[in-house]
Design an enzyme around this catalytic site. Sequence first.
Site, PDB file in Angstrom:
ATOM      1  N   GLU A 116       0.827  -1.215   0.000  1.00 25.22           N
ATOM      2  CA  GLU A 116       0.000   0.000   0.000  1.00 25.22           C
ATOM      3  C   GLU A 116       0.861   1.264   0.000  1.00 25.22           C
ATOM      4  O   GLU A 116       0.522   2.261  -0.638  1.00 25.22           O
ATOM      5  CB  GLU A 116      -0.937  -0.024   1.212  1.00 25.22           C
ATOM      6  CG  GLU A 116      -1.935  -1.170   1.114  1.00 25.22           C
ATOM      7  CD  GLU A 116      -2.837  -1.294   2.325  1.00 25.22           C
ATOM      8  OE1 GLU A 116      -2.332  -1.725   3.384  1.00 25.22           O
ATOM      9  OE2 GLU A 116      -4.018  -0.943   2.228  1.00 25.22           O
ATOM     10  N   GLU A 158      -3.645  -9.575   3.723  1.00 27.97           N
ATOM     11  CA  GLU A 158      -4.384  -9.286   4.960  1.00 27.97           C
ATOM     12  C   GLU A 158      -5.460 -10.304   5.297  1.00 27.97           C
ATOM     13  O   GLU A 158      -5.700 -10.607   6.465  1.00 27.97           O
ATOM     14  CB  GLU A 158      -5.018  -7.885   4.898  1.00 27.97           C
ATOM     15  CG  GLU A 158      -4.044  -6.739   5.129  1.00 27.97           C
ATOM     16  CD  GLU A 158      -3.345  -6.251   3.873  1.00 27.97           C
ATOM     17  OE1 GLU A 158      -3.354  -6.960   2.845  1.00 27.97           O
ATOM     18  OE2 GLU A 158      -2.775  -5.142   3.925  1.00 27.97           O
TER      19      GLU A 158
HETATM   20  C1  HXC Z   1       5.604  -7.684  12.385  1.00 26.24           C
HETATM   21  C2  HXC Z   1       6.978  -8.942  11.069  1.00 26.24           C
HETATM   22  C3  HXC Z   1       6.168  -8.698   9.942  1.00 26.24           C
HETATM   23  C4  HXC Z   1       5.036  -7.867  10.107  1.00 26.24           C
HETATM   24  C5  HXC Z   1       7.791  -9.964   9.346  1.00 26.24           C
HETATM   25  N1  HXC Z   1       7.960  -9.723  10.654  1.00 26.24           N
HETATM   26  N2  HXC Z   1       6.705  -9.349   8.889  1.00 26.24           N
HETATM   27  N3  HXC Z   1       6.688  -8.427  12.270  1.00 26.24           N
HETATM   28  N4  HXC Z   1       4.780  -7.395  11.349  1.00 26.24           N
HETATM   29  N5  HXC Z   1       4.236  -7.554   9.101  1.00 26.24           N
HETATM   30  C6  HXC Z   1       9.038 -10.232  11.526  1.00 26.24           C
HETATM   31  C7  HXC Z   1       8.845 -11.697  11.858  1.00 26.24           C
HETATM   32  O1  HXC Z   1       7.917 -11.866  12.917  1.00 26.24           O
HETATM   33  C8  HXC Z   1      10.246 -12.101  12.249  1.00 26.24           C
HETATM   34  O2  HXC Z   1      10.515 -11.663  13.552  1.00 26.24           O
HETATM   35  C9  HXC Z   1      11.101 -11.264  11.293  1.00 26.24           C
HETATM   36  O3  HXC Z   1      10.267 -10.194  10.859  1.00 26.24           O
HETATM   37  C10 HXC Z   1      11.552 -12.046  10.091  1.00 26.24           C
HETATM   38  O4  HXC Z   1      10.420 -12.619   9.481  1.00 26.24           O
HETATM   39  P1  HXC Z   1      10.288 -14.160   9.113  1.00 26.24           P
HETATM   40  O5  HXC Z   1       8.847 -14.464   9.016  1.00 26.24           O
HETATM   41  O6  HXC Z   1      11.096 -14.994  10.042  1.00 26.24           O
HETATM   42  O7  HXC Z   1      10.975 -14.173   7.669  1.00 26.24           O
HETATM   43  P2  HXC Z   1      10.646 -15.139   6.459  1.00 26.24           P
HETATM   44  O8  HXC Z   1      10.452 -16.569   6.942  1.00 26.24           O
HETATM   45  O9  HXC Z   1      11.695 -14.889   5.436  1.00 26.24           O
HETATM   46  O10 HXC Z   1       9.245 -14.673   5.889  1.00 26.24           O
HETATM   47  C11 HXC Z   1       9.143 -13.378   5.316  1.00 26.24           C
HETATM   48  C12 HXC Z   1       7.642 -13.022   5.143  1.00 26.24           C
HETATM   49  C13 HXC Z   1       6.903 -13.228   6.470  1.00 26.24           C
HETATM   50  C14 HXC Z   1       7.037 -13.929   4.049  1.00 26.24           C
HETATM   51  C15 HXC Z   1       7.589 -11.571   4.656  1.00 26.24           C
HETATM   52  O11 HXC Z   1       7.632 -12.523   7.507  1.00 26.24           O
HETATM   53  C16 HXC Z   1       5.502 -12.720   6.470  1.00 26.24           C
HETATM   54  O12 HXC Z   1       4.596 -13.379   5.927  1.00 26.24           O
HETATM   55  N6  HXC Z   1       5.276 -11.564   7.104  1.00 26.24           N
HETATM   56  C17 HXC Z   1       3.954 -10.990   7.260  1.00 26.24           C
HETATM   57  C18 HXC Z   1       3.464 -10.430   5.942  1.00 26.24           C
HETATM   58  C19 HXC Z   1       2.056  -9.873   6.082  1.00 26.24           C
HETATM   59  O13 HXC Z   1       1.093 -10.647   6.375  1.00 26.24           O
HETATM   60  N7  HXC Z   1       1.867  -8.563   5.884  1.00 26.24           N
HETATM   61  C20 HXC Z   1       0.590  -7.917   5.981  1.00 26.24           C
HETATM   62  C21 HXC Z   1       0.377  -7.425   7.375  1.00 26.24           C
HETATM   63  S1  HXC Z   1      -1.235  -6.754   7.620  1.00 26.24           S
HETATM   64  P3  HXC Z   1      11.263 -12.617  14.608  1.00 26.24           P
HETATM   65  O14 HXC Z   1      11.258 -11.783  15.861  1.00 26.24           O
HETATM   66  O15 HXC Z   1      10.498 -13.878  14.698  1.00 26.24           O
HETATM   67  O16 HXC Z   1      12.626 -12.799  14.004  1.00 26.24           O
HETATM   68  C22 HXC Z   1      -1.137  -5.229   6.994  1.00 26.24           C
HETATM   69  C23 HXC Z   1      -2.370  -4.363   7.170  1.00 26.24           C
HETATM   70  C24 HXC Z   1      -2.184  -2.974   6.623  1.00 26.24           C
HETATM   71  O17 HXC Z   1      -0.166  -4.823   6.441  1.00 26.24           O
HETATM   72  C25 HXC Z   1      -3.344  -2.082   7.001  1.00 26.24           C
HETATM   73  C26 HXC Z   1      -3.420  -1.729   8.439  1.00 26.24           C
HETATM   74  C27 HXC Z   1      -4.492  -0.726   8.790  1.00 26.24           C
END
Ligand code: HXC
Length: 258
Positions: free
Chosen positions: A112, A132
Site C-alpha cells: 500500500e 491481509e
Molecule cells: C511484524 C513482522 C512482519 C510484520 C515480518 N515480521 N513481517 N513483524 N509485522 N508484518 C518479523 C517476523 O515476525 C520475524 O521476527 C522477522 O520479521 C523475520 O520474518 P520471518 O517471518 O522470520 O521471515 P521469512 O520466513 O523470510 O518470511 C518473510 C515473510 C513473512 C514472508 C515476509 O515474515 C511474512 O509473511 N510476514 C507478514 C506479511 C504480512 O502478512 N503482511 C501484511 C500485514 S497486515 P522474529 O522476531 O520472529 O525474528 C497489513 C495491514 C495494513 O499490512 C493495514 C493496516 C491498517
Amino acid sequence: MAYENIRLESQGPVTTLTIDRPKALNALNSKTLQEIESALQSLTSETRVLILTGGGEKSFVAGADIAEMSAISASQAREFAALGHRVMAALESLPCVTIAAVNGFALGGGCELALGCDLIYASEKAKLGLPEVSLGVIPGFGGTQRLARLVGKMRAKELIFTGGHIPAAQAKEYGLVLEVLPPEQLMEHCRTVATKMLKNGPLAISQAKRVIEFGADQDLRAANELERQGFAALFGSEDQREGMKAFLEKRAAAFTGK
Ligand code: HXC
C-alpha cells in the site's frame, strides 16, 4: 530530526527515505508511520524527487506491524488506519515526484505504501501482495481502492482474496510495477529516472502530478477543467517563460521552480 526507524538522506534534489527496521522486515508500526509522516512534512522545495526504499537485504516493507495490531481495539484500529491513510495522502499531495524502489517484500501495508507513490520500480527479488485476509482482516491503508484503480477491480479481487505473494515480473505484467531490475541496479535505475525529470520544469511536474492525481477520481469533464486550470496557472511563471524562451533560442532551459 533524529529518527529511530527511518533514514532520510538528501543528495541535492533527490531525497531517499529508507524504512529501516530490518529485524521486523521494516514492518510499519505506529512509530514508523509517524516518523514517515513527519519526514514528509519536513521536506522542502529543494527535494524534487523522493525515493522510498527498505533497509536490509530482504524487504521493502513486510506490512503493517502484526505484533502491534494483534493487541489493538477496533477504535485503535481506526486510528491506526487513519494514520496510514494520512501518510499515503501526504505522498500523493507532495509537490515532488515519489518513487517506490521495491527492493524485497512489499506486502500488505508495504504494498500500500508503494501504491501511494507516483512510480513503482522493483528488484527481481521483490514479492508483492496484499495478504491481509490471511490474518482475518482487509487492507487498511487504501490498498483495496488504489490497487483496484491501478490494475482493475477483478485482478485486485484475485490478489486480495487469495492473499498471495506475486513475484515482481508478474506484478509488472499486471501493471503494478513499471520495471523489474537486477537488485544491484534498482537504486541506480530510480536515480536515472529522477535525473531525467530534473531537467524539466519543477512547477510543471508538480502541476502535472496534481492534475493527474486529483483528476483520476473525477469525471472527464471535471478532470479536464482541472487540466485547463493547471495549464493556465503555469503561464506567467518564470519556468514557463524560461522553458519557451530556451526552446526558441535553441539552448537548454535553466529552470528555477518559480
Ligand atoms: C511484524 C513482522 C512482519 C510484520 C515480518 N515480521 N513481517 N513483524 N509485522 N508484518 C518479523 C517476523 O515476525 C520475524 O521476527 C522477522 O520479521 C523475520 O520474518 P520471518 O517471518 O522470520 O521471515 P521469512 O520466513 O523470510 O518470511 C518473510 C515473510 C513473512 C514472508 C515476509 O515474515 C511474512 O509473511 N510476514 C507478514 C506479511 C504480512 O502478512 N503482511 C501484511 C500485514 S497486515 P522474529 O522476531 O520472529 O525474528 C497489513 C495491514 C495494513 O499490512 C493495514 C493496516 C491498517
